[in-house]
Scaffold this active site. Structure first.
Site, PDB file in Angstrom:
ATOM      1  N   HIS A 229      42.037  38.832  34.689  1.00  0.00           N
ATOM      2  CA  HIS A 229      40.901  38.829  33.504  1.00  0.00           C
ATOM      3  C   HIS A 229      40.759  37.818  33.368  1.00  0.00           C
ATOM      4  O   HIS A 229      39.181  37.188  33.172  1.00  0.00           O
ATOM      5  CB  HIS A 229      42.248  39.287  32.577  1.00  0.00           C
ATOM      6  CG  HIS A 229      41.215  39.634  31.082  1.00  0.00           C
ATOM      7  ND1 HIS A 229      40.278  41.199  30.400  1.00  0.00           N
ATOM      8  CD2 HIS A 229      40.838  38.570  29.618  1.00  0.00           C
ATOM      9  CE1 HIS A 229      39.993  40.700  29.635  1.00  0.00           C
ATOM     10  NE2 HIS A 229      39.660  39.741  29.006  1.00  0.00           N
ATOM     11  N   GLU A 230      41.804  36.699  33.336  1.00  0.00           N
ATOM     12  CA  GLU A 230      41.328  35.563  32.616  1.00  0.00           C
ATOM     13  C   GLU A 230      40.199  34.547  34.132  1.00  0.00           C
ATOM     14  O   GLU A 230      39.482  33.937  33.867  1.00  0.00           O
ATOM     15  CB  GLU A 230      42.432  34.425  32.318  1.00  0.00           C
ATOM     16  CG  GLU A 230      43.370  35.110  30.613  1.00  0.00           C
ATOM     17  CD  GLU A 230      42.633  35.434  29.612  1.00  0.00           C
ATOM     18  OE1 GLU A 230      41.073  35.284  29.249  1.00  0.00           O
ATOM     19  OE2 GLU A 230      42.661  36.188  28.536  1.00  0.00           O
TER      20      GLU A 230
ATOM     21  N   HIS B  99      36.653  35.413  33.204  1.00  0.00           N
ATOM     22  CA  HIS B  99      36.449  34.898  32.505  1.00  0.00           C
ATOM     23  C   HIS B  99      36.086  32.917  33.149  1.00  0.00           C
ATOM     24  O   HIS B  99      34.989  32.909  33.202  1.00  0.00           O
ATOM     25  CB  HIS B  99      36.894  34.544  31.228  1.00  0.00           C
ATOM     26  CG  HIS B  99      36.697  35.485  29.691  1.00  0.00           C
ATOM     27  ND1 HIS B  99      36.141  36.453  29.506  1.00  0.00           N
ATOM     28  CD2 HIS B  99      38.374  36.071  29.295  1.00  0.00           C
ATOM     29  CE1 HIS B  99      35.977  37.036  28.677  1.00  0.00           C
ATOM     30  NE2 HIS B  99      37.873  37.198  29.284  1.00  0.00           N
TER      31      HIS B  99
ATOM     32  N   GLU C  22      32.972  39.380  28.266  1.00  0.00           N
ATOM     33  CA  GLU C  22      34.102  40.482  28.022  1.00  0.00           C
ATOM     34  C   GLU C  22      33.968  41.256  29.361  1.00  0.00           C
ATOM     35  O   GLU C  22      34.901  41.699  30.026  1.00  0.00           O
ATOM     36  CB  GLU C  22      33.839  40.863  27.128  1.00  0.00           C
ATOM     37  CG  GLU C  22      35.892  41.497  27.187  1.00  0.00           C
ATOM     38  CD  GLU C  22      37.110  40.401  26.727  1.00  0.00           C
ATOM     39  OE1 GLU C  22      36.551  39.881  27.005  1.00  0.00           O
ATOM     40  OE2 GLU C  22      37.909  41.505  26.818  1.00  0.00           O
TER      41      GLU C  22
END
Lengths: 506, 506
Positions: A268-269, A272, A300
């Site tokens: 997830h990160e 980003h 997101e």
């Protein structure tokens, strides 16, 4: 470049440099700071934030924007300027207005009230005592309305607040997207409820932090995170932060008896970080407002796309599963890939948003969107919030919170006055699926590429369609440009239906 | 507190806050920064340094100092003020003069020349080509003379430079201390040369970094380093840095086949950190110039005292040796404590200062002190430096450098214009032994206390006599106050003779 524009860029870069110094102070506070250092660190942060605010509100910026023809009403500036230049002026004007239109006394009152409200909220949540928090929430609602009336006196207050997080969106545009979504998710959830539940007990076997760290490191490399431009650390709550154009760092946390937590939080990160590292609309505008993300929701979308559409797919793991089994050191002994896939995609309505699965997550967001819109409009009184929350929870998820701590007190956002922020979370999922569909249409073999470990194909498409432009387009424009149509929740619903048919066998 | 003084303290705290932010940028650069981030980091550092310079040179500070009666000639200010207040004014005046007395064009020329000189030096050292560095060194000598003439036009230039690092010292005062020292070290070295050499082969067994890290962590705790106010990281070159009043961090490095390197470097840096954390002359002057170290040499005395006088003593290890053997995991298998003690105290004249043992180290410094004094006075021409270096090396250490890379090109200091800095290194050892002698006189059982693991007794004495006052005393005053007499090299010589008689058995 026009002399005024060049000067504007120079001032913007000076502000950006200070903002990045502030980001380091923040990063260090979460990752490294010895506990007793916190008091002076707050002063250091305050000094840097004051300096950044001074730089962002310099009257010279206002003069330059005006001379370049950019006004609040026509932010794009003189028609003779180039496309990128005008896109830059639009962002620069928006941010300048945001930074200068609030009177100093309102900014100060907000800071004071937020600080009190946040600590009252933390205590109220601990004791599950909504009444103790209610006066603070009322104050934050009132101050947010005043903010809205300063920033856009002629518009509906909640629209102005939404625009802070998702430029170009309105309560009506979001409601239109959410209303069909809500119905479709209800139907899907009923189908899932009709099937036997997935057993994910094996995923709760103990896996030491050092192994999980190796796993994270491997995945960062696999996804193409350039380690000369970033790093991984551990914190209580995972996050991504930009400390420089070539310094974007992520964090994760290791839960010993649930390694998928760090595994998917790292993906997830990384999503980003790949976005931040890929922004490059024009070298002339490097390290300016133009080289920032298009919006919270677009950000997101990038984390969720990698985490859910790529990372929680069966294909992604096919050739990697053996390595995963070996890196986790016995945790997955006897667990077939198919079981792993179904385990990490288990759906179960729950009370807490941050622990929700892909299907129920958006329902948590829709609940908040509906309630905060009414709070700001004044059609829901603060004192009636718990009752409204519990009714919505029953309606959307079929659950009854046993107390307000697990109900309307669970999120920090409202205590900080961040009304209008929640929709970004769900919009991110919708953008992700729509980007995904467009990518599949453009590269029909994309799923085979991922299966073969060629994630660079995904990244290349995202770089071109989403990352590179930075803030040159409004989120709505970006989606149109990348996918050929406006935001449409049906892509998300189709994706979920396809995936959960496989997971739950219907 | 007097209103003017209170305002001066306020301005000083603002400067200190910025300095600490700069320290974080520097610390992060050495410990965490992704490689590609270096370019923007330089800009971030430059911005913070400029801001710090602005705050340090604010004309308001000059006005306040004048109003408080502090002038360059009589820095202590009005006689009616308290002792601590006058001590503060002395430091504040000194630093204000240093920051403001150099004309802007000289500061700029210094920055440019230093940058060129440092890179020329690195390249010249790599190729051992003194001629290529000579013009840069000449320039740095000339600029340093100009700096001296701005800061103290009526004084000898080298005295002015020495004063920057060791306030209150002069070439004559240092020379007086060094001349007896030099003779005594020569005699001791001859005695050692007459004895069989120590065998330290066992200390070169492989010890993984992770074990060395545990060892470091253990020693930090043993010595009383408050981990809520500091931390340990790894860097290419170990250092200590202050990021806040309650945030003092150290670093070390792990050499796999020589664990004593990290062991003693951690004790050394812990010594520096204990000093910084112990400064507390008066809460009213917290986070001002008064709450900084008395000098470079006093700082070095604290690291050397813990590293050498405590850490390399036999007594320190008596009760800890078993734990050390266990933590190093087999490295010290079959090595008796006595062999360990002798191994970490091996003496051997060598070409490189930074690798020198306790006995020969000061000789390296004396060589530099003598040569740099002559360079600044103009009695040694830059072109004659290599010859003079090699002659001194022969005279003091009996060695002939095979090339200038291992001779007069080995240190970075002169390439940065840091003339007057070297003596601090040796003075630190001398201060340490003199403090030690005074401590033993005041606490006769101190060696038994250390043997029993009660290092708090050492720390308590240092806190009271050395740490607490910060910069309230000049180094010379501090030594007088703590030990009852002026700096005297005989304490150091006596300590070395006692220790090396035990190590080499004479």
């Amino acid at each position: 470049m026009n002399k005024d524009l060049a000067r504007l860029v120079e001032l913007d870069r000076g502000r950006c440099l200070v903002a990045h110094i502030g980001a380091l102070l923040g990063w260090d506070q979460e990752t490294c700071l010895p506990s007793a250092g916190i008091e002076e660190r707050s002063e250091q942060l305050a000094l840097v934030q004051t300096l950044e605010h001074e730089k962002a509100t310099s009257p010279e910026i206002g003069d330059l924007l005006t001379r370049l023809g950019s006004t609040t009403e026509n932010p794009l500036g003189a028609a003779a300027l180039g496309t990128t230049e005008r896109a830059y002026l639009r962002v620069a004007r928006r941010e300048y207005d945001k930074a200068t239109k609030l009177p100093g006394e309102l900014v100060a009152e907000l800071a004071r009230a937020t600080s009190l409200s946040q600590s009252a909220w933390a205590e109220a949540r601990r004791r599950s005592d909504f009444a103790a928090f209610a006066p603070h929430l009322s104050k934050m609602v009132e101050l947010s309305r005043r903010v809205a009336s300063c920033l856009g006196p002629e518009r509906r207050p909640y629209d102005v607040l939404l625009d802070l997080y998702e430029p170009g969106s309105t309560e009506d545009s979001v409601a239109a997207v959410f209303s069909s979504l809500r119905a479709d998710l209800g139907i899907l959830l009923d189908k899932i409820r009709g099937r036997p539940q997935v057993d994910d007990a094996a995923l709760h076997r103990s896996c030491p932090a050092v192994r999980q760290a190796e796993l994270s490191s491997w995945l960062m490399d696999v996804l193409g995170y350039d380690r000369s431009r970033g790093r991984l650390d551990t914190t209580a709550h995972p996050f991504t932060t930009t400390l420089g154009r070539d310094d974007v760092r992520i964090t994760t946390r290791y839960i010993e008896n649930y390694f998928p937590s760090s595994l998917f939080s790292t993906i997830h990160e990384t999503g980003h970080a790949l976005y931040e590292l890929g922004i490059d609309p024009d070298p002339a505008f490097a390290r300016t407002r133009l080289s920032e993300a298009a919006s919270m929701a677009v950000h997101e979308s990038q984390s969720r796309l990698w985490e859910n559409l790529v990372g929680r797919s069966l294909g992604f793991w096919k050739l990697k599963y053996e390595r995963l089994v070996s890196l986790t050191g016995g945790c997955l002994e006897g667990v077939r890939l198919d079981d792993f896939f179904r385990g990490v995609n288990k759906v179960e309505p729950s009370l807490i948003r941050t622990e929700a699965d892909e299907v129920t997550y958006a329902l948590h967001v829709i609940l908040r969107f509906e309630l905060e819109g009414r709070l700001i409009a004044g059609t829901l009184a603060v004192k009636d919030l718990p009752e409204a929350w519990n009714a919505k929870m029953k309606e959307l998820l079929g659950l009854a919170p046993p107390d307000d701590a697990r109900g309307c007190l669970q999120d920090i956002h409202w205590s900080m006055g961040s009304f209008g922020y929640f929709p970004s979370y769900a919009l991110g999922n919708l953008y992700a699926s729509q980007f995904w569909a467009a990518m599949k249409a453009s590269i029909p073999s994309i799923e085979q590429e991922i299966e073969a470990g060629n994630h660079a194909a995904v990244l290349a498409w995202l770089r071109e369609q989403v990352h590179t432009p930075g803030a040159a387009y409004l989120p709505g424009e970006l989606v149109e440009r990348a996918t050929g149509s406006a935001l449409d929740a049906r892509h998300f619903v189709a994706y979920l239906n396809g995936k959960y048919a496989a997971v739950y066998g219907f």
